[in-house]
Design an enzyme around this catalytic site. Structure first.
Site, mmCIF file in Angstrom:
data_model
loop_
_atom_site.group_PDB
_atom_site.id
_atom_site.type_symbol
_atom_site.label_atom_id
_atom_site.label_comp_id
_atom_site.label_asym_id
_atom_site.label_seq_id
_atom_site.Cartn_x
_atom_site.Cartn_y
_atom_site.Cartn_z
ATOM 1 N N CYS A 88 31.905 36.937 32.927
ATOM 2 C CA CYS A 88 31.532 38.346 33.105
ATOM 3 C C CYS A 88 30.416 38.794 32.175
ATOM 4 C CB CYS A 88 32.730 39.238 32.797
ATOM 5 S SG CYS A 88 34.226 38.691 33.565
ATOM 6 N N GLY A 116 28.890 36.044 36.449
ATOM 7 C CA GLY A 116 28.595 37.147 37.352
ATOM 8 C C GLY A 116 28.074 38.322 36.539
ATOM 9 N N ASN A 269 31.935 44.076 35.430
ATOM 10 C CA ASN A 269 31.491 42.816 36.036
ATOM 11 C C ASN A 269 31.669 42.898 37.567
ATOM 12 O OD1 ASN A 269 34.299 42.826 36.067
ATOM 13 N ND2 ASN A 269 34.378 40.609 36.049
ATOM 14 N N CYS A 271 33.737 41.858 39.955
ATOM 15 C CA CYS A 271 34.983 42.196 40.687
ATOM 16 C C CYS A 271 35.703 43.393 40.088
ATOM 17 C CB CYS A 271 35.878 40.972 40.760
ATOM 18 S SG CYS A 271 35.060 39.572 41.543
ATOM 19 N N GLU A 273 37.053 44.098 37.109
ATOM 20 C CA GLU A 273 38.151 44.041 36.139
ATOM 21 C C GLU A 273 37.701 44.127 34.681
ATOM 22 O OE1 GLU A 273 37.090 41.592 37.950
ATOM 23 O OE2 GLU A 273 37.131 39.653 36.957
ATOM 24 N N PRO A 419 40.695 38.462 39.404
ATOM 25 C CA PRO A 419 41.161 38.096 40.753
ATOM 26 C C PRO A 419 41.706 36.668 40.844
ATOM 27 C CG PRO A 419 38.757 38.464 40.720
ATOM 28 C CD PRO A 419 39.261 38.793 39.357
ATOM 29 N N THR A 420 41.245 35.788 39.995
ATOM 30 C CA THR A 420 41.635 34.362 39.980
ATOM 31 C C THR A 420 41.442 33.679 41.337
ATOM 32 O OG1 THR A 420 44.033 34.613 40.474
ATOM 33 C CG2 THR A 420 43.379 34.831 38.178
ATOM 34 N N GLY A 421 40.319 34.009 41.972
ATOM 35 C CA GLY A 421 40.019 33.441 43.289
ATOM 36 C C GLY A 421 40.119 31.917 43.316
ATOM 37 N N THR A 422 39.493 31.252 42.375
ATOM 38 C CA THR A 422 39.543 29.789 42.345
ATOM 39 C C THR A 422 40.684 29.281 41.474
ATOM 40 O OG1 THR A 422 37.149 29.981 42.277
ATOM 41 C CG2 THR A 422 38.048 27.765 42.282
HETATM 42 N N1 UDP Z 1 32.560 35.337 39.541
HETATM 43 C C1 UDP Z 1 31.262 35.040 39.921
HETATM 44 N N2 UDP Z 1 31.031 34.361 41.094
HETATM 45 C C2 UDP Z 1 32.036 33.984 41.926
HETATM 46 C C3 UDP Z 1 33.364 34.282 41.552
HETATM 47 C C4 UDP Z 1 33.584 34.956 40.355
HETATM 48 O O1 UDP Z 1 30.333 35.380 39.205
HETATM 49 O O2 UDP Z 1 31.763 33.358 42.993
HETATM 50 C C5 UDP Z 1 32.832 36.047 38.255
HETATM 51 C C6 UDP Z 1 32.906 37.553 38.424
HETATM 52 O O3 UDP Z 1 32.468 38.181 37.231
HETATM 53 C C7 UDP Z 1 34.383 37.792 38.614
HETATM 54 C C8 UDP Z 1 34.944 36.820 37.606
HETATM 55 O O4 UDP Z 1 34.087 35.677 37.733
HETATM 56 O O5 UDP Z 1 34.714 39.123 38.378
HETATM 57 C C9 UDP Z 1 36.366 36.413 37.793
HETATM 58 O O6 UDP Z 1 36.591 36.010 39.132
HETATM 59 P P1 UDP Z 1 37.784 35.031 39.489
HETATM 60 O O7 UDP Z 1 38.958 35.378 38.646
HETATM 61 O O8 UDP Z 1 37.964 35.047 40.965
HETATM 62 O O9 UDP Z 1 37.172 33.622 39.035
HETATM 63 P P2 UDP Z 1 37.828 32.174 38.830
HETATM 64 O O10 UDP Z 1 37.884 31.938 37.364
HETATM 65 O O11 UDP Z 1 39.146 32.113 39.525
HETATM 66 O O12 UDP Z 1 36.828 31.242 39.488
#
Ligand code: UDP
Length: 571
Positions: A88, A116, A269, A271, A273, A419-422
């Protein structure tokens, strides 16, 4: 290691180190070892060699047991040449050509490394304002957002992952109407999430159906007025249309700004948060709550002892990341080491609730959310205080609100819900604090084979109770919910609710419960059914405002052509 095939696929694609031919030169265990070693190295000057090895092993264990994972850039880049470990960033945009393009360049450098970026466009002069040096007229914030967007698009290919941006405009900026409607067409400005920066004054005006002032950012003078209720209705209409813009409560972010002397918070950032000051970065990490349930005599409960241990180690880990991180700009280095913000959060919340037999949409779940998160917040602060005793408080401590309270913290903030997408895919659990998206879904694999993916907790129960069959799982995948399947016991139907079984007010209640005990903000999408009305969206925004959320994002099912997750569609 208990890692799913899906997780391995994700790791192989972007996370594991590769040689020049593109072949992986490490496996997941090797990745966790690399990260643990690089992050433990920050303790070199504080401990003996033997203790350093122990710290490395502790870090390794909590990652490889999937109890805690740091944000993706840390997994990708720690112990490797790039070395940029934060997810972030927030960058300022000054009202000048130099300022704007400096910011675009800096964003490109950050995207290349997997971070991001968030920006406020509020300082830019409005469309039509004069440009002294040329005698021409300014084209306004939205036109420049498109330039940022194009730059992100171009960097996409070479970077570690798709660059993401947040664009914010204050609701009192003269170009606000153009901003609110700029993503009406979904194919526009695709590399940005956008949010309207809402003020208390504006919300009061909405409540009283009054006019409010638009302010010229250069002079601070009133540049016009708009009816607040009408503006709010357009925001609602656009969000109903395709989920954007979101709203963010700027005054609340600043009320919780722990270093007001260093400046004002204008953006988060991508998303939403992590509110940050200009040039500040933050590294996040998430505890897997699904692994924090213990079963005593067939009666599951939260394992607070284990949770406490992992919180303390995670704070130590994230604090170390600040020191071993390689920052993309000197200004970011200075700010980030100065406030030492970290963002510890959670994933697997819905899975934890399933294991505890608590429906997501229940008061019991909301109460537990408060209990678990207040525990994490309080333990993370204690851990940060303990670190400060050994390594010192954060350098800008004297400019923080903590100096008057005499709370000697090592980190200006400790908690954030990402969000912990990945990360949630790597850990094989539900994402962030979101409800389950589906109980089962069908994945198309090579040769058109269909693979049924079933929530592992549900699968275990279905097998134990004897109602599991591939055919049933396929039918559930098509329907998107287990509601109404007579072969599934009522008690199971009640617990395994999905995002679409849950009414919007429960989504907001859950977000508010976590926000209450989170220093930074909470990433959450309030999912609505396709038939939801504009009034439903209005109610969600209002409910979030009244319950002290820091912002809110909604998504109405089917409202975009391209949707990441689909229910009821066999793909
Ligand atoms: N983020 C980004 N690109 C992406 C996914 C996430 O820059 O494709 C950054 C963004 O700042 C987001 C933060 O990572 O708010 C956290 O996202 P997430 O928890 O989904 O990431 P993870 O660590 O699970 O990949």
């Amino acid at each position: 290691m208990n890692i799913t095939e899906n997780a391995i696929r994700v790791l192989e694609k972007r996370y594991l180190a590769k040689d020049e031919n593109g072949s992986c030169i490490e496996d997941p265990a090797g990745m966790f070892r690399r990260v643990a070693k690089a992050v433990a190295a920050a303790d070199k000057e504080y401990v003996s060699e033997e203790e350093l090895k122990e710290i490395e092993q502790e870090f390794y264990n909590m990652m490889s047991n999937l109890e805690f994972l740091p944000n993706s850039p840390t997994l990708m880049n720690a112990g490797r040449p790039l070395g940029q470990l934060s997810a972030c960033f927030v960058l300022p945009i000054e009202d000048s050509m130099e300022g704007i393009f400096e910011s675009i360049k800096n964003a490109a450098l950050i995207h290349k490394s997997g971070g991001g970026t968030g920006f406020s466009f509020s300082r830019l002069r409005p469309k039509g304002a004069s440009v002294n040096s040329t005698g021409g007229v300014a084209s306004g914030p939205v036109s420049f957002m498109k330039v940022f967007n194009a730059a992100t698009e171009a960097v996409k290919q070479g970077g570690t992952r798709r660059g993401a941006n947040m664009g914010i405009l204050r609701v009192d900026h003269p170009d606000i109407m153009e901003f609110i409607t700029c993503k009406r067409d979904n194919s526009e400005i695709t590399n940005f999430n956008i949010s309207v920066g809402i003020t208390e004054e504006f919300m009061n005006a909405v409540e009283n159906d009054e006019e409010y002032n638009l302010i010229d950012p250069r002079t601070g003078e009133v540049a016009g007025t708009l009816n607040a209720k009408k503006v709010f209705d357009v925001i609602v209409d656009m969000a109903w249309n395709n989920g954007e813009p979101g709203i963010i409560f700027l005054d609340r972010l600043n009320k919780d700004n722990v270093t007001p002397e260093l400046g004002e918070i204008e953006s988060t950032n991508p998303c939403g948060e992590q509110p940050l000051l200009p040039y500040e970065a933050c590294n996040l990490g998430s505890i897997n709550l699904s692994s924090m349930v213990k079963d005593i005599d067939n009666s599951p409960e939260v394992d607070y002892d284990k949770l406490k241990t992992v919180v303390w180690k995670a704070v130590h880990f994230l604090d170390n990341v600040i020191d071993v991180n390689k920052y993309p700009l000197p200004e970011i280095d200075e700010m980030t080491r100065g406030t030492r913000k970290i963002g510890l959060g959670v994933m697997g919340w819905a899975d934890m609730l399933c294991k505890l037999n608590i429906p997501y949409n229940s008061q019991e779940a909301v109460d537990l959310a408060e209990k678990v998160m207040s525990f994490i917040q309080s333990e993370s602060r204690k851990a940060s205080i303990k670190l400060a005793e050994k390594k010192g408080v954060f350098p800008y401590y004297d400019k923080s609100i903590y100096k008057d309270k005499d709370i000697k913290l090592r980190n200006a903030t400790t908690t954030t819900i990402a969000p912990t997408g990945t990360l949630s895919i790597i850990a094989g659990v539900s994402s962030g604090i979101e409800p389950l998206f589906a109980i089962s879904y069908i994945r198309n694999v090579m040769d058109n084979d269909e693979l049924i993916e079933v929530n592992p907790i549900f699968k275990k129960i279905a097998l134990e109770e004897g109602f599991y069959s591939d055919d049933l799982m396929k039918r559930i995948a098509k329907k998107g919910t287990i509601k109404g399947f007579s072969e599934i016991p009522e008690s199971v139907q009640k617990i395994f609710v999905t995002a679409h079984d849950i009414t919007p007010d429960w989504h907001v209640k859950m977000q508010a419960a976590f926000q209450k005990y989170t220093d930074n903000a909470v990433s959450k999408t309030v999912n609505l059914a396709n038939q939801a009305t504009r009034e439903d969206v209005y109610d969600v925004f209002w409910h979030a405002y009244k319950t002290n959320c820091k912002g809110v994002t909604i998504y109405r099912d089917g409202s975009r052509d391209m949707q990441v997750l689909n229910i009821g569609k066999v793909k």
